[in-house]
Design a protein around this motif. Sequence first.
Motif, PDB file in Angstrom:
ATOM      1  N   ALA A   1       0.831  -1.212   0.000  1.00  0.00           N
ATOM      2  CA  ALA A   1       0.000   0.000   0.000  1.00  0.00           C
ATOM      3  C   ALA A   1       0.862   1.256   0.000  1.00  0.00           C
ATOM      4  CB  ALA A   1      -0.932  -0.009   1.214  1.00  0.00           C
ATOM      5  N   LYS A   2       1.945   1.233   0.750  1.00  0.00           N
ATOM      6  CA  LYS A   2       2.851   2.390   0.818  1.00  0.00           C
ATOM      7  C   LYS A   2       3.496   2.665  -0.540  1.00  0.00           C
ATOM      8  CE  LYS A   2       7.087   3.994   3.109  1.00  0.00           C
ATOM      9  NZ  LYS A   2       8.152   3.643   4.102  1.00  0.00           N
TER      10      LYS A   2
ATOM     11  N   HIS B   1     -10.106  -3.684  -8.048  1.00  0.00           N
ATOM     12  CA  HIS B   1      -8.682  -3.411  -8.260  1.00  0.00           C
ATOM     13  C   HIS B   1      -8.512  -2.100  -9.015  1.00  0.00           C
ATOM     14  CE1 HIS B   1      -7.684  -8.029  -8.101  1.00  0.00           C
ATOM     15  NE2 HIS B   1      -8.132  -7.547  -6.943  1.00  0.00           N
ATOM     16  N   GLN B   2      -9.338  -1.939 -10.044  1.00  0.00           N
ATOM     17  CA  GLN B   2      -9.303  -0.715 -10.845  1.00  0.00           C
ATOM     18  C   GLN B   2      -9.597   0.512  -9.986  1.00  0.00           C
ATOM     19  OE1 GLN B   2      -9.063  -0.306 -14.456  1.00  0.00           O
ATOM     20  NE2 GLN B   2      -9.067   1.875 -13.998  1.00  0.00           N
ATOM     21  N   ASN B   3     -10.642   0.419  -9.187  1.00  0.00           N
ATOM     22  CA  ASN B   3     -11.040   1.559  -8.347  1.00  0.00           C
ATOM     23  C   ASN B   3      -9.973   1.877  -7.306  1.00  0.00           C
ATOM     24  OD1 ASN B   3     -13.472   1.689  -9.730  1.00  0.00           O
ATOM     25  ND2 ASN B   3     -14.522   0.325  -8.290  1.00  0.00           N
TER      26      ASN B   3
ATOM     27  N   SER C   1      -5.214   6.081  -6.249  1.00  0.00           N
ATOM     28  CA  SER C   1      -3.878   6.222  -5.654  1.00  0.00           C
ATOM     29  C   SER C   1      -3.437   7.680  -5.611  1.00  0.00           C
ATOM     30  CB  SER C   1      -2.868   5.407  -6.474  1.00  0.00           C
ATOM     31  OG  SER C   1      -1.545   5.711  -6.109  1.00  0.00           O
ATOM     32  N   SER C   2      -2.586   7.994  -4.632  1.00  0.00           N
ATOM     33  CA  SER C   2      -2.022   9.341  -4.531  1.00  0.00           C
ATOM     34  C   SER C   2      -0.848   9.529  -5.482  1.00  0.00           C
ATOM     35  CB  SER C   2      -1.552   9.609  -3.092  1.00  0.00           C
ATOM     36  OG  SER C   2      -2.630   9.473  -2.191  1.00  0.00           O
ATOM     37  N   CYS C   3      -0.391   8.432  -6.095  1.00  0.00           N
ATOM     38  CA  CYS C   3       0.741   8.482  -7.014  1.00  0.00           C
ATOM     39  C   CYS C   3       0.233   8.702  -8.441  1.00  0.00           C
ATOM     40  CB  CYS C   3       1.529   7.173  -6.933  1.00  0.00           C
ATOM     41  SG  CYS C   3       2.887   7.064  -8.127  1.00  0.00           S
ATOM     42  N   ARG C   4       0.664   9.785  -9.053  1.00  0.00           N
ATOM     43  CA  ARG C   4       0.207  10.099 -10.407  1.00  0.00           C
ATOM     44  C   ARG C   4       0.601   9.011 -11.404  1.00  0.00           C
ATOM     45  NH1 ARG C   4       2.484  15.764 -12.010  1.00  0.00           N
ATOM     46  NH2 ARG C   4       1.573  15.073 -13.995  1.00  0.00           N
ATOM     47  N   PHE C   5       1.751   8.407 -11.178  1.00  0.00           N
ATOM     48  CA  PHE C   5       2.215   7.362 -12.085  1.00  0.00           C
ATOM     49  C   PHE C   5       1.276   6.160 -12.044  1.00  0.00           C
ATOM     50  CE2 PHE C   5       4.721   3.592 -13.169  1.00  0.00           C
ATOM     51  CZ  PHE C   5       5.304   3.989 -14.361  1.00  0.00           C
TER      52      PHE C   5
END
Length: 658
Positions: A291-292, A503-505, A510-514
Amino acid sequence: MIKLLYLHEPGVLQNLATRYKHNEIYTYAGNILIAINPFKRLPHLYNTTMMEHYKEATFGELSPHVFAVADVAYREMINKGTSSSILVSGESGSGKTETTKMLMNYLAYLGGRPKVEGWTVEQKILESNPVVEAFGNAKTVNNNNSSRFGKFVEIHFDQNWRISGATIQTYLLERSRVCHISKAERNYHIFYLLCAAPQEVKKKYELGSPKLFHYLNQSDCYELDGVNDADEYLATRKAMDIVGISEDEQEAIFRVVAAILHLGNIEFEKGKEEDSSAIKTKTRCHLDMTAKLLECDAKRLEDALIKNVLKACKEGTTRNLKTNAALNSRDALAKSIYFRLFNWIVDKINKSIGQDGNSKSMIGVLDLTGFESFDHNSFEQFCFNYSNEKLQGHFNQHVLKMNQEEYTKEGIEWSYVGDKQDVLNLIEHKHGIIALLNECSSSLTDTHETFCQKLYVKFKNNNFFSKPINPQNSFTLRHFAGKVTYEANLFLEKNKDYVVDNHQNLLAASSCRFVVGLFPSPAQEQNTLNASKFSSIGSSFMEDLNKLIEKLNSTTHQYIRCVKPNNCLKPTTFENCSIIRQLRSGGVLKAIEISCAEYPTKLMFYEFLDRFGVLAPEVLEGNHDDKAACQMILKKMGLKTNQLCRCMQSCRMYYAQV
């Protein structure tokens, strides 16, 4: 090959063995190059001096070489303005990947630009190889650096015949390898490279030995002979710099790779509720680390793994997953992440290199996964072998067409019945195996058992299909390269091209733009996809193959057949049985038969006179041109001029009598 007195299997095999013994790993069979993997480095064959040697040399003038094939393609482009495709084929371990690199190195040498500030287009093209290999290649039982995907590289040239752009098209990455590997095999190289990274990198991602991770420790193989993974990690990072992947993007990529390793270590146990599962306490650290690294909520990640959302109209119903279903959910998430990461890397490389929209000429290099037949064959082998079947059919038709044109031009009566397309029809017909697979994959009631039963009933009278006694729920196809039995237990699941909704949602939030870029929100995806339409990997692969064949048909062709000399991957060892099997199954002997059908020996008139002029010395004493002299000799033997090619054996017998 066509200079041999006797063009049959023993003669072909002896010729290859003799040449291989003297490190002559390349041999021509007409315009086809046979390349035997030496399993050792031969740097003298590929240096700049050798490149200069083959530059603008007439094909066949020098010793057979991969550079000569590339040079023909380049010269045809310049002289005729045509685009070319170089098709590299062969079994896994035969050297296709290395041969492709040599081709691209030589084309970069011919079409390279003067040294400029920054990285040139051709440098980016060459450095794309180690990046794509790191993420798409793995050790198999047959090959320490096996491409687990197909690749077609288009190199574009400007009006001055300099490289001006390129694009990489990939086909069918083997997703299942991310989660399951066999004994003596490895997962994708990048996992091991990251585990061998500098200590500060491993500490940041909480990584250690590959033996600590489930996705890597299913096999007893962690290292490759002669390969230092720590050095390869640094080399891959450097290559990523050159192809235009920024430091921030590299950081994000390796975070995702590390997340997949931690994800694979999450284990499940029976939950408190009936038919439910829970994360084992001892593996919660891996849940939190996953998660991190993905920058998503740990609780949402847990729910995405142990629960499933069933859609009913606009509302969704959540149900718990049993332990085995949770494991499948975990693996499905890992495969989805890796597949999208691989595609992102290829797209990024293509954007960085750039395509030349004004280019009217290109040279394509095709490297598809070779024909495979293992003890256990699944959906991936079915697709790989289907693509080989498709290309073999294209090859036969192309060589046949070349000979028809040649014999028509020479006024020679000739006919050859080409191979039928029965196996291809069986696979890709609108009522064929892929269509039936799609029907069962999209059904809520069909299973692999019912899929197989439908196959048995529908194709029971097809000569290229059979039902094996063992294992159950399997079927056998008779390919051009031999019979292969496919175990259909996972066919339906592997054919479905989708990402589980929760999984998609999860990853879209995510907070990561990538990560969000890898998994855009469902609303965004609906702009390009029909969410209600079943998406089949088999169908999309078939469509991609048909487009590839169309592209190949619009170009001229050069063929390189790669051959693996032994199964122990050792130099100097030449296993006759293995070689003959590959020459047969790879279509090499068939190619020789087609390209030399009925007329196996082809001589120029002056060559014929030089060899058989003694049959009519009075002709040679007169003032006749070569063609007229040949006609007189043939007339004396009772043969017509257009029988020149076919009569060589008769000439030899007559010569012996004289």
